[in-house]
Design a protein around this motif. Structure first.
Motif, PDB file in Angstrom:
ATOM      1  N   GLY A  43     -29.481  29.083  30.406  1.00 39.57           N
ATOM      2  CA  GLY A  43     -28.223  29.541  29.622  1.00 39.57           C
ATOM      3  C   GLY A  43     -27.142  28.528  30.048  1.00 39.57           C
ATOM      4  N   LEU A  44     -26.175  28.836  29.307  1.00 39.20           N
ATOM      5  CA  LEU A  44     -25.114  28.181  29.572  1.00 39.20           C
ATOM      6  C   LEU A  44     -24.374  28.120  30.754  1.00 39.20           C
ATOM      7  CD1 LEU A  44     -23.206  25.942  27.955  1.00 39.20           C
ATOM      8  CD2 LEU A  44     -21.845  27.960  26.983  1.00 39.20           C
ATOM      9  N   ASN A  45     -24.205  29.269  31.306  1.00 39.69           N
ATOM     10  CA  ASN A  45     -23.458  29.525  32.578  1.00 39.69           C
ATOM     11  C   ASN A  45     -24.494  28.651  33.813  1.00 39.69           C
ATOM     12  OD1 ASN A  45     -21.698  31.014  31.432  1.00 39.69           O
ATOM     13  ND2 ASN A  45     -22.907  33.187  32.109  1.00 39.69           N
ATOM     14  N   LEU A  46     -25.698  28.625  33.751  1.00 44.92           N
ATOM     15  CA  LEU A  46     -26.449  28.002  34.827  1.00 44.92           C
ATOM     16  C   LEU A  46     -25.970  26.514  34.564  1.00 44.92           C
ATOM     17  CD1 LEU A  46     -28.020  27.889  37.295  1.00 44.92           C
ATOM     18  CD2 LEU A  46     -30.191  27.831  35.522  1.00 44.92           C
ATOM     19  N   GLN A  47     -26.005  25.948  33.349  1.00 41.59           N
ATOM     20  CA  GLN A  47     -25.611  24.698  33.213  1.00 41.59           C
ATOM     21  C   GLN A  47     -24.355  24.146  33.842  1.00 41.59           C
ATOM     22  OE1 GLN A  47     -26.552  23.241  29.084  1.00 41.59           O
ATOM     23  NE2 GLN A  47     -27.487  25.132  28.618  1.00 41.59           N
ATOM     24  N   PHE A  48     -23.409  25.073  33.478  1.00 38.71           N
ATOM     25  CA  PHE A  48     -22.055  24.607  34.107  1.00 38.71           C
ATOM     26  C   PHE A  48     -22.234  24.830  35.778  1.00 38.71           C
ATOM     27  CE2 PHE A  48     -20.440  25.565  29.748  1.00 38.71           C
ATOM     28  CZ  PHE A  48     -19.730  24.348  29.607  1.00 38.71           C
ATOM     29  N   LEU A  49     -22.838  25.480  36.073  1.00 41.06           N
ATOM     30  CA  LEU A  49     -22.863  25.828  37.683  1.00 41.06           C
ATOM     31  C   LEU A  49     -23.752  24.450  38.081  1.00 41.06           C
ATOM     32  CD1 LEU A  49     -22.770  27.505  40.246  1.00 41.06           C
ATOM     33  CD2 LEU A  49     -25.092  28.566  39.832  1.00 41.06           C
ATOM     34  N   LEU A  50     -24.728  24.247  37.502  1.00 31.00           N
ATOM     35  CA  LEU A  50     -25.162  22.819  38.163  1.00 31.00           C
ATOM     36  C   LEU A  50     -24.248  21.558  38.183  1.00 31.00           C
ATOM     37  CD1 LEU A  50     -28.946  23.162  36.610  1.00 31.00           C
ATOM     38  CD2 LEU A  50     -28.069  23.629  38.972  1.00 31.00           C
ATOM     39  N   VAL A  51     -23.599  21.612  37.003  1.00 28.68           N
ATOM     40  CA  VAL A  51     -22.634  20.451  36.895  1.00 28.68           C
ATOM     41  C   VAL A  51     -21.469  20.804  38.200  1.00 28.68           C
ATOM     42  CG1 VAL A  51     -20.619  19.548  35.623  1.00 28.68           C
ATOM     43  CG2 VAL A  51     -22.927  20.118  34.468  1.00 28.68           C
ATOM     44  N   PHE A  52     -21.130  21.948  38.378  1.00 30.41           N
ATOM     45  CA  PHE A  52     -20.256  22.191  39.439  1.00 30.41           C
ATOM     46  C   PHE A  52     -20.685  21.938  40.816  1.00 30.41           C
ATOM     47  CE2 PHE A  52     -18.738  25.221  42.606  1.00 30.41           C
ATOM     48  CZ  PHE A  52     -17.310  24.569  42.581  1.00 30.41           C
ATOM     49  N   LEU A  53     -22.066  22.003  41.120  1.00 27.82           N
ATOM     50  CA  LEU A  53     -22.640  21.912  42.229  1.00 27.82           C
ATOM     51  C   LEU A  53     -22.802  20.503  42.515  1.00 27.82           C
ATOM     52  CD1 LEU A  53     -25.477  24.690  42.458  1.00 27.82           C
ATOM     53  CD2 LEU A  53     -23.283  24.529  43.673  1.00 27.82           C
ATOM     54  N   CYS A  54     -23.111  19.834  41.576  1.00 27.64           N
ATOM     55  CA  CYS A  54     -23.336  18.220  41.558  1.00 27.64           C
ATOM     56  C   CYS A  54     -21.945  17.663  42.021  1.00 27.64           C
ATOM     57  CB  CYS A  54     -23.722  17.537  40.393  1.00 27.64           C
ATOM     58  SG  CYS A  54     -25.749  18.088  40.289  1.00 27.64           S
ATOM     59  N   THR A  55     -21.085  17.765  41.181  1.00 29.53           N
ATOM     60  CA  THR A  55     -19.670  17.627  41.287  1.00 29.53           C
ATOM     61  C   THR A  55     -19.100  17.879  42.751  1.00 29.53           C
ATOM     62  OG1 THR A  55     -19.232  17.660  39.039  1.00 29.53           O
ATOM     63  CG2 THR A  55     -17.330  17.319  40.182  1.00 29.53           C
ATOM     64  N   PHE A  56     -19.234  19.042  43.057  1.00 29.08           N
ATOM     65  CA  PHE A  56     -18.687  19.760  44.376  1.00 29.08           C
ATOM     66  C   PHE A  56     -19.430  18.972  45.487  1.00 29.08           C
ATOM     67  CE2 PHE A  56     -18.803  22.421  48.125  1.00 29.08           C
ATOM     68  CZ  PHE A  56     -17.518  22.946  48.262  1.00 29.08           C
ATOM     69  N   VAL A  57     -20.486  18.295  45.729  1.00 29.98           N
ATOM     70  CA  VAL A  57     -20.771  17.419  46.588  1.00 29.98           C
ATOM     71  C   VAL A  57     -19.925  16.021  46.757  1.00 29.98           C
ATOM     72  CG1 VAL A  57     -22.736  15.999  47.568  1.00 29.98           C
ATOM     73  CG2 VAL A  57     -23.110  18.177  46.465  1.00 29.98           C
ATOM     74  N   GLN A  58     -19.528  15.558  45.667  1.00 31.14           N
ATOM     75  CA  GLN A  58     -18.595  14.725  45.646  1.00 31.14           C
ATOM     76  C   GLN A  58     -17.344  15.072  46.192  1.00 31.14           C
ATOM     77  OE1 GLN A  58     -18.916  11.587  45.678  1.00 31.14           O
ATOM     78  NE2 GLN A  58     -18.609  10.392  43.669  1.00 31.14           N
ATOM     79  N   ILE A  59     -16.867  16.049  45.811  1.00 32.55           N
ATOM     80  CA  ILE A  59     -15.590  16.732  46.129  1.00 32.55           C
ATOM     81  C   ILE A  59     -15.435  16.704  47.712  1.00 32.55           C
ATOM     82  CG2 ILE A  59     -13.852  18.557  46.216  1.00 32.55           C
ATOM     83  CD1 ILE A  59     -14.779  19.015  43.481  1.00 32.55           C
ATOM     84  N   VAL A  60     -16.467  17.318  48.195  1.00 33.70           N
ATOM     85  CA  VAL A  60     -16.560  17.496  49.634  1.00 33.70           C
ATOM     86  C   VAL A  60     -16.476  16.135  50.500  1.00 33.70           C
ATOM     87  CG1 VAL A  60     -18.104  18.127  51.477  1.00 33.70           C
ATOM     88  CG2 VAL A  60     -17.885  19.384  49.579  1.00 33.70           C
ATOM     89  N   ILE A  61     -17.293  15.167  49.919  1.00 36.59           N
ATOM     90  CA  ILE A  61     -17.160  13.601  50.464  1.00 36.59           C
ATOM     91  C   ILE A  61     -15.703  12.985  50.385  1.00 36.59           C
ATOM     92  CG2 ILE A  61     -18.033  11.293  50.074  1.00 36.59           C
ATOM     93  CD1 ILE A  61     -20.506  12.310  48.700  1.00 36.59           C
ATOM     94  N   CYS A  62     -14.945  13.276  49.277  1.00 37.78           N
ATOM     95  CA  CYS A  62     -13.707  12.819  49.171  1.00 37.78           C
ATOM     96  C   CYS A  62     -12.549  13.534  50.189  1.00 37.78           C
ATOM     97  CB  CYS A  62     -13.017  13.142  47.806  1.00 37.78           C
ATOM     98  SG  CYS A  62     -13.973  12.025  46.412  1.00 37.78           S
ATOM     99  N   VAL A  63     -12.961  14.793  50.220  1.00 39.46           N
ATOM    100  CA  VAL A  63     -12.135  15.588  51.601  1.00 39.46           C
ATOM    101  C   VAL A  63     -12.448  15.136  52.691  1.00 39.46           C
ATOM    102  CG1 VAL A  63     -11.618  18.032  52.043  1.00 39.46           C
ATOM    103  CG2 VAL A  63     -11.769  17.632  49.788  1.00 39.46           C
ATOM    104  N   ILE A  64     -13.581  14.922  52.796  1.00 40.15           N
ATOM    105  CA  ILE A  64     -13.947  14.640  54.394  1.00 40.15           C
ATOM    106  C   ILE A  64     -13.261  13.205  54.638  1.00 40.15           C
ATOM    107  CG2 ILE A  64     -15.572  13.906  55.754  1.00 40.15           C
ATOM    108  CD1 ILE A  64     -17.363  16.073  54.551  1.00 40.15           C
TER     109      ILE A  64
END
Length: 994
Positions: free
Chosen positions: A719-740
């Motif tokens: 479903g659509l929600n899971l697709q957005f969740l996967l996009v968010f999770l992939c992007t969140f990893v990059q955000i964590v790298i940038c914050v560190i």
């Protein structure tokens, strides 16, 4: 024994007195006797003592008018003290003054007279000898003039602690109290004068000089001190010679040759007038001009040298003179001198004869011949020339003021005032003894000396502690070395326009009390070089090095001889004759001439430069195109093409592309700390968001088409929600790298001075290259996964998933970023930012063009293809092709099993597919023509494979009008492909046609 000693000393004294007859001394009785030593003559006649008879005292020659004036200054001071009601009341000072003839031998001869008399008094012979003409001991001596003479006298007087107060001996050797215990002086020592000479040379920027010194205790120490000062100031000495008035002609010729051949124009001379005179005469004879003479005070105003006939050679003289003093009433006293009136002055008779060039008949001289005088005009050591001429008798009525002689030159009383001050110093020491209070004295237990029986050593003690104010209001006190610290006047020789005589113009002064660097003052406007020029002469071994250059050492030459070397880049010299070039500050660089530093050129990827403008335009173009695509997708959001491409993810993908294009703008302009910390995270997160959307979108369709059983679980899971969740999770990893990264090693603006000398590159220091590597590496990892799924999805329906376009876009992405790594590592400065901007724009344009331009083209220019039939036809064809392949595989498996069991070949009982030919295309692609769709007829397709063919009949009509036809078509399709794989139904069930 006592009687024998008495007779011996009396014999010595008698012999000494015989040598100095009445006409060879100035003497006056008194309660206390002061001795005096003055150069009434400049020298003695050369006489060969062959010792065939008793040696006689040598004759003094060349009368010194200034020496007689100095003697008169001592007599005047004593008379003034005797007439003073406050200074030594009821006490009378007497004097015994002798002529030193400017020689050591005559000075010692006179000194023995002082010592002999003191020894007689120390033996207390009054009870043995009836001396009605007894003269008291000499308790102090004023003199002598030259330092060499004073050195000899001081050695002798020091044995008996008889105080000696010199008025003109300035040698610094005499400050040694271990050797000269009883020596004091009212003239500054030569240490300050030598320093002042070096300061003058430094002031005029000379560095190439010669030195000449008298070969005595005045010249040698003085020039030695000058050498020390010159070395500290990088002043080089071309030659150094010693002279004497007794030097033979050959020695004088040799010194003149050195002077003539030297390139040094400035000559520093530490000498007295008599010692220098023979050298100057030879230089005048050879007419050696163009030299600048730096004169010590002993000859700077000497009438022996300052003569009009010498001026063309030594007219550029700059010299030192002692500070002049004032002696009230001294002028009148000088005018009163007369042989008949000056009964106590045995030198008055000779003075009269020399002044008026006559002889007194009752004089002691048997010959009317005498030395003729030479006039001078300033304080110094003037004299006659030693030539003899016939003189008429003197009348005694001559007027002393009618003749101009150095004796009457009282305008600048320098040595005369020092004599005057020396006498008063002794008088004040006696006054301290006279007024001493028992218990507060300077001697044992505070005792005081008896003024009536005062001894020389007691006077010396009080002189060392002397402190009084002179008639000019100045404090007088001798330092621990017996010296008085004084200042110097700086004089320049001019030629008088009135009578052609040499005059001494004061052009500056030297204040020894001032701090270093502020002691010398010179008024250059008053200086005349050579008597007429205002231009400062040049006296350097090498020409001045202009600003922008420095002095370079020439091997084998003195340091003052150099070559001019240009300053290297990044260094400058803004002064002439710089010994070294100064390094420019960090943010500055030398100009073209290396004379100053100018700000370095600052470079960064600016908005205003052509390259920055071009990149900005491309970024804005990308933003505009992305916004345009987003607008098209929004407007046509309900069309089949937009729906088939997962509308919501497409919106998010376009937004991420907008961020990608926008992030490139952070790399343009002057880097600031905030832009440096924002640009890399913005770029990294934007691209990860973009790649994540593509990845989720591609992977979803791939899983749908390969799912075996399309159940409601698949619909819910994808479903659509899971697709957005996967996009968010992939992007969140990059955000964590940038914050560190930003927390541990945040990037910052950096001014790089090392890449190019003249340019400051303002760049961003990334803080951690490892963090940047992780950021780009994670982005590439997602892109690789996306490329894998896109490549795997390349055979899905073209209109549905554009797999080949995504694959191509990922290839562009990889090419761009693989090329970026070596380009980033090999560039520097502003080009580092430019390379990254180009990479961002290239990757962004690649993604935008490959994924969306084809769809925009169909939506805007091919609306006929933007229909549900087009999409379903392509999707169904692909589904049937997959089903046919599956049926074929199963049929082949069944036949192989039948052959192995029954040995026959044929169609399987479960298959209704007929085999027509083994040579037809095994998998022809289904197609629905436009004409068939317009006629709304069913579209039959035949799928052929190796052993037969399957005929498929599809009909697409509007659901509202042809519901029954659709059901019939579905039923027919089900019956015709009943033995086929049931995956067809699964694909149709998950079509995104809503």
């Amino acid at each position: 024994m006592t009687s024998y000693s008495c007779c011996l000393i009396l014999l010595l004294f008698t012999w000494n007195t015989a040598a100095y007859g009445p006409n060879q001394r100035a003497q006056k009785k008194g309660d206390i006797i002061l001795g005096g030593l003055f150069p009434i003559h400049f020298g003695v006649a050369a006489k060969d003592q062959d010792l065939k008879s008793r040696p006689e005292s040598v004759e003094c020659i060349r009368y010194n008018f200034r020496g007689f004036r100095w003697l008169q200054a001592m007599i005047f001071a004593i008379e003034e003290i005797n007439n003073s009601p406050t200074l030594l009341p009821n006490m009378t000072l007497g004097y015994r003054i002798f002529d030193t003839c400017n020689t050591v031998s005559k000075a010692l001869e006179a000194t023995l007279s002082f010592v002999a008399q003191n020894k007689i008094d120390s033996l207390n012979l009054d009870e043995f000898c009836n001396c009605s003409e007894h003269i008291p001991s000499t308790i102090a001596v004023v003199g002598a003039t030259g330092s060499g003479i004073s050195t000899a006298v001081a050695n002798l007087l020091g044995l008996f602690y008889i105080p000696q107060v010199s008025y003109a001996s300035s040698s610094r050797l005499l400050s040694n109290k271990n050797q000269f215990k009883s020596f004091l002086r009212t003239i500054p020592n030569d240490e300050h004068q030598a320093t002042a000479m070096a300061d003058i040379i430094e002031y005029f920027r000379w560095n190439w000089v010669g030195t000449i010194a008298a070969d005595d205790d005045y010249g040698r120490p003085g020039i030695e001190k000058f050498r020390e000062e010159a070395e500290e100031r990088d002043i080089c000495i071309d030659f150094s010679e010693l002279i004497s008035q007794y030097s033979d002609e050959e020695e004088i010729q040799q010194v003149v040759e050195v002077i003539q051949n030297s390139t040094a124009r400035v000559i520093v001379v530490f000498s007295s007038g008599p010692d220098l005179e023979p050298l100057i005469k030879e230089i005048v004879r050879r007419n050696i001009t163009g030299k600048i003479w730096l004169a010590s005070e002993a000859w700077a105003s000497s009438s022996l040298i300052a003569m009009p006939e010498f001026f063309r050679v030594i007219g550029s003289t700059i010299g030192f003179a002692l500070k002049a003093g004032q002696i009230p009433g001294f002028r009148e006293f000088l005018q009163k001198v007369h042989p008949k009136k000056s009964t106590n002055n045995g030198f008055a008779k000779e003075f009269w004869e020399e002044t008026f060039n006559c002889y007194l008949p009752d004089g002691s001289k048997n010959s009317p011949a005498s030395t003729s005088f030479h006039k001078g005009h300033e304080e110094g050591l003037g004299a006659g020339n030693g030539t003899f001429a016939f003189r008429p008798p003197c009348t005694g009525d001559e007027n002393i003021t009618s003749v101009e002689t150095p004796y009457m030159d009282y305008t600048h009383l320098r040595i005369s005032y020092n004599v005057y001050l020396a006498v008063y110093s002794i008088a004040h020491a006696l006054q301290d003894i006279y007024t001493c209070t028992p218990g507060k004295g300077l001697f044992t237990n505070g005792s005081c000396a008896d003024i009536k029986k005062v001894e020389a050593w007691q006077v010396l003690k009080h002189l060392r502690h002397l402190n009084f104010t002179n008639n000019m209001g100045e404090q007088v006190d001798f330092d621990e070395f017996g010296d008085l610290v004084g200042n110097y006047s700086i004089i320049n020789w001019h030629l008088s326009t009135e009578d052609g005589s040499v005059v001494f113009e004061e052009v500056g002064h030297y204040n020894v009390y001032a701090k270093k660097g502020e002691r010398l003052f010179i008024n250059e406007n008053k200086i005349l070089w050579g008597g007429f020029s205002k231009e400062v002469p040049f006296s350097n071994c090498s020409r001045d090095c202009l600003p922008g250059t420095r002095k370079g050492i020439i091997e084998g030459e003195p340091t003052c001889c150099f070559e001019c070397v240009d300053c290297p880049d990044g260094e400058y010299s803004d002064e002439t004759d710089a010994s070294a070039c100064d390094k420019c500050p960090e943010d500055y660089w030398s100009n073209e001439n290396h004379t100053s530093c100018i700000p370095k050129q600052i470079e960064f990827l600016a908005w205003t430069e052509p390259f920055g403008i071009a990149l900005t335009l491309f970024a804005v173009l990308g933003i505009f195109l992305t916004s345009f695509v987003l607008g098209v997708f929004t407007k046509f959001r309900n069309t089949p093409i937009v729906k088939a491409t997962n509308r919501e993810l497409s919106y998010l993908l376009l937004f991420s592309l907008l961020c990608c294009f926008s992030s490139s703008l952070f790399f343009i302009g002057e880097p600031q700390n905030w832009t440096c910390r924002l640009r890399q995270p913005a770029f990294g997160i934007s691209f990860v968001l973009c790649i994540s959307c593509i990845l989720v979108k591609t992977n979803r369709v791939l899983l749908v088409f390969e799912a075996k059983i399309p159940t409601s679980l698949h619909r819910k899971w994808w479903g659509l929600n899971l697709q957005f969740l996967l996009v968010f999770l992939c992007t969140f990893v990059q955000i964590v790298i940038c914050v560190i990264w930003l927390y541990t090693a945040p990037p910052s603006s950096y001014r790089n001075h090392e890449l190019e000398d003249e340019i400051i590159f303002i760049t961003c220091h990334e803080g951690s290259l490892m963090a940047l590597g992780f950021l780009i590496g994670y982005t590439c990892l997602l892109a690789a996964i996306c490329f894998f799924f896109a490549f795997k999805s390349r055979k899905l329906p073209e209109n549905f998933n554009e797999a080949k376009f995504i694959t191509f876009s990922m290839l562009i992405f990889f090419i761009v970023w693989i090329s970026f790594i070596p380009a980033y590592a090999s560039t520097y400065g502003k080009f580092v930012s430019a390379v990254e901007v180009i990479a961002i724009l290239a990757a962004s344009f690649g993604l935008l063009a490959c994924i969306f331009f084809n769809k925009v083209y169909i939506i805007l220019f091919k609306p006929s293809r933007n229909t549900i039939e087009e999409v379903r036809c392509s999707t169904a064809a692909h589904a049937f092709k997959v089903a046919a392949r599956a049926t074929l595989r199963r049929s082949n498996v069944s036949r192989k099993r039948s052959n192995s069991l029954g040995g026959s070949t044929g169609s399987t009982p479960s298959s209704s597919i007929s085999s027509k030919s083994n040579h037809e295309d095994p998998f022809p692609l289904p197609a629905c023509t436009e004409r068939q769709r317009q006629q709304q007829h069913g579209c039959k397709q035949k799928v052929s494979f190796g052993s037969g063919a399957v005929t498929l009949s599809l009909s697409f009509e509007e659901p509202q009008k042809n519901a029954m036809a659709n059901r019939n078509a579905k039923r027919q399709n089900s019956l015709e492909a009943q033995n086929s794989d049931d995956s067809l139904m699964r694909h149709r069930a998950l079509l995104p046609l809503q």
